[in-house]
Design an enzyme around this catalytic site. Sequence first.
Site, short mmCIF file in Angstrom:
data_model
loop_
_atom_site.label_atom_id
_atom_site.label_comp_id
_atom_site.label_asym_id
_atom_site.label_seq_id
_atom_site.Cartn_x
_atom_site.Cartn_y
_atom_site.Cartn_z
N HIS A 47 11.80 -3.55 4.04
CA HIS A 47 10.44 -3.96 3.74
C HIS A 47 10.27 -4.48 2.31
CE1 HIS A 47 6.22 -4.19 4.64
NE2 HIS A 47 5.88 -3.34 3.69
N SER B 69 2.97 -7.02 2.60
CA SER B 69 2.53 -5.96 3.50
C SER B 69 1.02 -5.97 3.65
CB SER B 69 3.05 -4.61 2.97
OG SER B 69 2.95 -3.60 3.94
N PHE B 70 0.31 -4.91 3.23
CA PHE B 70 -1.14 -4.95 3.35
C PHE B 70 -1.74 -6.00 2.42
CE2 PHE B 70 -2.86 -3.22 -0.45
CZ PHE B 70 -4.14 -2.68 -0.27
N SER C 127 0.81 -1.23 0.00
CA SER C 127 0.00 0.00 0.00
C SER C 127 0.84 1.27 0.00
CB SER C 127 -0.92 0.01 1.23
OG SER C 127 -0.17 0.03 2.43
N ASP D 156 13.41 -4.37 8.59
CA ASP D 156 12.16 -3.73 8.16
C ASP D 156 11.75 -2.63 9.15
OD1 ASP D 156 9.56 -3.09 7.32
OD2 ASP D 156 9.08 -5.16 6.81
#
Length: 284
Positions: free
Chosen positions: A260, A108-109, A39, A232
């Site tokens: 990340h 991630s998202f 995102s 991260d």
Amino acid sequence: MAEENPAIGKSIKTGEFNTNYLEAGEDKGGTPVILMHGSGPGVTAYANWRGIIPILSEHFHVLAPDMVGFGYSDRPEGIEFNCQVWADQTYAFMQAKGIEKAHLVGNSFGGSNAIRLTTDHPEAVERLVLMGSMGVDFPIVEGEGLDTIWGYEPSVENMAQAIRTMAWGDELAQNENLAETRYKASIEPGFHESFSAMFPAPRQRWVQSQITDADKIRGIKQETLVIHGREDQVIPLSTSYALHQMIDRADLQVFAHCGHWVQIEREADFAQSLINFFNRKEVA
């Protein structure tokens, strides 16, 4: 002649809106692999997975949709963006493509959306990869990490700072071409307007909105590979430790000197991990 935009792929109707997606390796057969992006500002399936799609497509049928509100998928007026909407979109995408079962890779998202899809429709998911994944609670620190990413305001300087937050070390952040390219992507018509409306301050509530009930996560039966960059700064490594403990058939892989963006910073290693995981015989 205008230069072709590689982020614009095919379009397909998913429920009430159209989804833009990239597709490669259609002739490989077997279980398809669906890549679910994160995102960040200006993100698209292409920006997130452009290095990984060519590698994986040598082995698998690979599909990478833009989530609704991101990239070149629709931005419907009045839609309330949340984990359920994105999970439902991905399931509708599978149905529209005639895919009964797929491997999911969530970044991630995208990881929290993959978790929600897996718990809602376990019959549709073969194996699950969660990379730097959301889906469990963790604290946001104001002015740092995820708060910086979700609070992005368009400028080349701010994009360089976002890249610095995403990646380990300064090499990617000092790449002026990357910062300029991602900045330009973030100011495409409608991109920042929808992005800034998704995760307004205070942002802790949006972390909570991506959480799936712990008992449902513990009920995941699929073989799962949990991946995280040790350095991260966006999603803490503790989230992957938690998911590893909660999911019975989960393995955990932590990459050193990596932030990340595991799929970018450790591209070849990440791709090989996926190839090995999807090809290995089932572990009881």
